[in-house]
Scaffold this motif. Structure first.
Motif, PDB file in Angstrom:
ATOM      1  N   ARG A  66     -59.730  -2.939 -35.254  1.00 22.76           N
ATOM      2  CA  ARG A  66     -60.392  -2.050 -36.208  1.00 22.76           C
ATOM      3  C   ARG A  66     -59.423  -1.682 -37.336  1.00 22.76           C
ATOM      4  O   ARG A  66     -58.209  -1.636 -37.117  1.00 22.76           O
ATOM      5  CB  ARG A  66     -60.871  -0.790 -35.507  1.00 22.76           C
ATOM      6  N   PRO A  67     -59.952  -1.379 -38.512  1.00 24.32           N
ATOM      7  CA  PRO A  67     -59.097  -1.068 -39.665  1.00 24.32           C
ATOM      8  C   PRO A  67     -58.157   0.121 -39.477  1.00 24.32           C
ATOM      9  O   PRO A  67     -57.139   0.213 -40.158  1.00 24.32           O
ATOM     10  CB  PRO A  67     -60.103  -0.786 -40.787  1.00 24.32           C
ATOM     11  N   TYR A  68     -58.452   1.030 -38.552  1.00 23.85           N
ATOM     12  CA  TYR A  68     -57.566   2.183 -38.355  1.00 23.85           C
ATOM     13  C   TYR A  68     -56.425   1.886 -37.384  1.00 23.85           C
ATOM     14  O   TYR A  68     -55.534   2.711 -37.200  1.00 23.85           O
ATOM     15  CB  TYR A  68     -58.353   3.422 -37.884  1.00 23.85           C
ATOM     16  N   ASN A  69     -56.411   0.716 -36.758  1.00 19.63           N
ATOM     17  CA  ASN A  69     -55.314   0.357 -35.854  1.00 19.63           C
ATOM     18  C   ASN A  69     -54.084  -0.035 -36.660  1.00 19.63           C
ATOM     19  O   ASN A  69     -54.193  -0.701 -37.689  1.00 19.63           O
ATOM     20  CB  ASN A  69     -55.745  -0.789 -34.933  1.00 19.63           C
ATOM     21  N   ILE A  70     -52.908   0.347 -36.206  1.00 18.94           N
ATOM     22  CA  ILE A  70     -51.654   0.073 -36.921  1.00 18.94           C
ATOM     23  C   ILE A  70     -51.448  -1.426 -37.136  1.00 18.94           C
ATOM     24  O   ILE A  70     -50.942  -1.839 -38.174  1.00 18.94           O
ATOM     25  CB  ILE A  70     -50.438   0.724 -36.199  1.00 18.94           C
ATOM     26  N   LEU A  71     -51.846  -2.264 -36.183  1.00 19.74           N
ATOM     27  CA  LEU A  71     -51.663  -3.707 -36.357  1.00 19.74           C
ATOM     28  C   LEU A  71     -52.511  -4.241 -37.511  1.00 19.74           C
ATOM     29  O   LEU A  71     -52.084  -5.129 -38.242  1.00 19.74           O
ATOM     30  CB  LEU A  71     -51.981  -4.456 -35.061  1.00 19.74           C
ATOM     31  N   TYR A  72     -53.695  -3.683 -37.684  1.00 21.38           N
ATOM     32  CA  TYR A  72     -54.539  -4.072 -38.819  1.00 21.38           C
ATOM     33  C   TYR A  72     -53.838  -3.705 -40.123  1.00 21.38           C
ATOM     34  O   TYR A  72     -53.782  -4.494 -41.061  1.00 21.38           O
ATOM     35  CB  TYR A  72     -55.903  -3.389 -38.723  1.00 21.38           C
TER      36      TYR A  72
END
Length: 128
Positions: A66-72
């Motif tokens: 998801r866009p809010y994940n740090i990896l994204y």
């Protein structure tokens, strides 16, 4: 040029069409806050699992990110396969967790990611 595993290596600008560099700076405090000190936070909005070729684990596939994940935020996308971190192959879950722990003190992190059959190397400079 050929990347790891004989796959065609590409620059991130070729992979995402943005023309941006694969090199990024990230603060150690952001990594600690969003990833290292809080495993639940790091995994929020992420579904991943071992990726196998010929029955052997050769990386970890990001099934849903998801866009809010740090990896994204660091450039990872759905379907990416993380093949190496700091040049070390990811061939077991145990090894992935050991690498995770080692990241706490690293000043630089590189990740070889397979996207669309091509290897992209992300290079992160960790600032204090």
């Amino acid at each position: 040029p050929k990347g790891p595993g004989g796959k065609q290596a590409v620059k991130a600008s070729e992979a995402d069409g943005s023309g941006n560099s694969v090199k990024k700076n990230i603060s150690r405090s952001e990594i600690k806050q969003n990833v290292l000190n809080n495993m639940d936070n790091a995994l929020k909005g992420l579904r991943a699992g071992p990726y196998r070729e010929n029955g052997e684990i050769t990386g970890f596939r990001l099934i849903k990110i998801r866009p809010y994940n740090i990896l994204y935020k660091l450039g990872a996308r759905n379907g990416d396969i993380i093949k190496r971190i700091n040049g070390k192959k990811i061939d077991s879950t145990e090894k992935l967790y050991k690498m995770w722990e080692a990241l706490k003190s690293d000043a630089r992190i590189t990740a070889d990611i397979e996207r669309g059959g091509k290897i992209i190397t992300f290079d992160y400079n960790i600032t204090d």
